[in-house]
Design an enzyme around this catalytic site. Sequence first.
Site, PDB file in Angstrom:
ATOM      1  N   ASN A 182       0.706  -1.210   0.006  1.00  0.00           N
ATOM      2  CA  ASN A 182      -0.135   0.038  -0.008  1.00  0.00           C
ATOM      3  C   ASN A 182       0.910   1.263   0.171  1.00  0.00           C
ATOM      4  OD1 ASN A 182      -1.932   1.819   0.499  1.00  0.00           O
ATOM      5  ND2 ASN A 182      -2.376   1.323   2.406  1.00  0.00           N
ATOM      6  N   TRP A 183       1.013   1.824  -1.213  1.00  0.00           N
ATOM      7  CA  TRP A 183       2.032   3.189  -1.185  1.00  0.00           C
ATOM      8  C   TRP A 183       1.294   4.155  -0.428  1.00  0.00           C
ATOM      9  CZ3 TRP A 183       3.612   2.765  -7.220  1.00  0.00           C
ATOM     10  CH2 TRP A 183       4.644   1.863  -7.539  1.00  0.00           C
ATOM     11  N   LYS A 184      -0.019   4.132  -0.395  1.00  0.00           N
ATOM     12  CA  LYS A 184      -0.569   5.417   0.372  1.00  0.00           C
ATOM     13  C   LYS A 184      -0.488   6.658  -0.682  1.00  0.00           C
ATOM     14  CE  LYS A 184      -0.179   3.107   4.863  1.00  0.00           C
ATOM     15  NZ  LYS A 184      -0.106   3.248   6.292  1.00  0.00           N
ATOM     16  N   HIS A 194      -9.374   1.263   4.959  1.00  0.00           N
ATOM     17  CA  HIS A 194      -8.183   1.437   5.687  1.00  0.00           C
ATOM     18  C   HIS A 194      -8.432   2.702   6.902  1.00  0.00           C
ATOM     19  CE1 HIS A 194      -4.109   2.543   6.471  1.00  0.00           C
ATOM     20  NE2 HIS A 194      -3.713   1.579   5.947  1.00  0.00           N
ATOM     21  N   GLU A 234      -6.781   4.877   7.890  1.00  0.00           N
ATOM     22  CA  GLU A 234      -6.534   6.280   7.471  1.00  0.00           C
ATOM     23  C   GLU A 234      -7.755   6.816   6.863  1.00  0.00           C
ATOM     24  OE1 GLU A 234      -2.855   5.829   5.437  1.00  0.00           O
ATOM     25  OE2 GLU A 234      -2.012   5.011   7.252  1.00  0.00           O
ATOM     26  N   GLU A 275      -5.632  -5.048  10.220  1.00  0.00           N
ATOM     27  CA  GLU A 275      -4.688  -4.078  10.306  1.00  0.00           C
ATOM     28  C   GLU A 275      -4.709  -3.291  11.824  1.00  0.00           C
ATOM     29  OE1 GLU A 275      -2.345  -2.629   6.805  1.00  0.00           O
ATOM     30  OE2 GLU A 275      -3.938  -1.349   7.025  1.00  0.00           O
ATOM     31  N   GLY A 313       2.332   2.021  10.906  1.00  0.00           N
ATOM     32  CA  GLY A 313       3.526   3.244  10.630  1.00  0.00           C
ATOM     33  C   GLY A 313       4.125   3.695  11.888  1.00  0.00           C
ATOM     34  N   SER A 351       3.619  -2.252  10.209  1.00  0.00           N
ATOM     35  CA  SER A 351       4.607  -2.272  10.457  1.00  0.00           C
ATOM     36  C   SER A 351       5.483  -3.642  10.051  1.00  0.00           C
ATOM     37  CB  SER A 351       5.291  -2.057  11.922  1.00  0.00           C
ATOM     38  OG  SER A 351       4.735  -0.709  12.387  1.00  0.00           O
ATOM     39  N   GLY A 354       2.976  -1.268   4.163  1.00  0.00           N
ATOM     40  CA  GLY A 354       3.050   0.261   4.005  1.00  0.00           C
ATOM     41  C   GLY A 354       4.229   0.787   3.796  1.00  0.00           C
ATOM     42  N   GLY A 355       5.088   1.291   4.488  1.00  0.00           N
ATOM     43  CA  GLY A 355       6.245   1.806   4.458  1.00  0.00           C
ATOM     44  C   GLY A 355       7.453   0.861   3.619  1.00  0.00           C
TER      45      GLY A 355
HETATM   46  P1  13P Z   1       2.936   0.412   7.722  1.00  0.00           P
HETATM   47  O1  13P Z   1       3.723  -0.799   7.191  1.00  0.00           O
HETATM   48  O2  13P Z   1       3.745   1.442   6.892  1.00  0.00           O
HETATM   49  O3  13P Z   1       2.729   0.171   9.186  1.00  0.00           O
HETATM   50  O4  13P Z   1       1.536   0.575   7.071  1.00  0.00           O
HETATM   51  C1  13P Z   1       0.488  -0.581   7.213  1.00  0.00           C
HETATM   52  C2  13P Z   1      -0.581  -0.082   6.343  1.00  0.00           C
HETATM   53  O5  13P Z   1      -1.337   0.843   6.639  1.00  0.00           O
HETATM   54  C3  13P Z   1      -0.854  -0.857   5.044  1.00  0.00           C
HETATM   55  O6  13P Z   1      -1.914  -0.493   4.562  1.00  0.00           O
END
Ligand code: 13P
Length: 252
Positions: free
Chosen positions: A10-12, A96, A98, A168, A174, A213, A234-235
């Site tokens: 997930n690149w956000k 998600h 967010e 999640e 994050g 994470s 994510g990251g």
């Molecule tokens: P991180 O892997 O950066 O914690 O993000 C997880 C996420 O929100 C994937 O959708």
Amino acid sequence: MARTPLIAGNWKMYKTEREAEDYIQALLPRVAALDGVEVAICAPYTDLKALADSARGSRVEVYAQNMHQDAEGAYTGEVSAAMLAETGARGVVLGHSERRAYFGESDQALALKVPAALRAGLRPVLCVGESESERDAQDTERRLRQQVGEDLAGVDAAELAEVVIAYEPVWAIGTGRVATPEQAQEAIAFIRALLAARDEAAARGVRILYGGSVNADNAAELLALPDVDGALVGGASLQVEPFAQIISAARR
Ligand code: 13P
């Protein structure tokens, strides 16, 4: 039933179309020889078509990160399932945390979005998970039951196996505070039991991912858990090398 693991990045709100193109050209040769794992990149809208064109014929699929539930309408700034499908996207992240926290994504909207995605041939990746205060209050199971129950209310047993669920925990996103294997296993087994209460056979086919994470160092331990069918990353998906390592760790 054997479930093929899915590793979704997930690149956000990262990567322009040009950056996305550089990334996919570097990723494709890294995953070309792998089998037994599916890979998806969940990218910003503006990257979807170029990414889908570049990834066509490879094992990498392209997913969006959100969509509107209606087929069309006066909804400035929104994008429909059909619009996504026409870019070549094959799936969409829904719910998600967010989007729930910053953009008011509600369980009522998700109850419409999940079936709308399925009707358009998009694989929904429904995100669920408890906040830190809910976990502290021993409210995790109540929260998961509510999200799974409401968000999948419009999905029948025949469609259930098309849905991917991403567990999640909000406190792990994050933050570098990855869930312990016991926490991930317990929550995901609980989600599978919720699905089984609706339809036992269909529930066995549903892939449930862990997200929060995940990185190249902790992925193998999480992905080895019996109920964990992949990861939403994510990251660590923003760079090719760690993401490719996570993908390799998922093969069964
Ligand atoms: P991180 O892997 O950066 O914690 O993000 C997880 C996420 O929100 C994937 O959708």
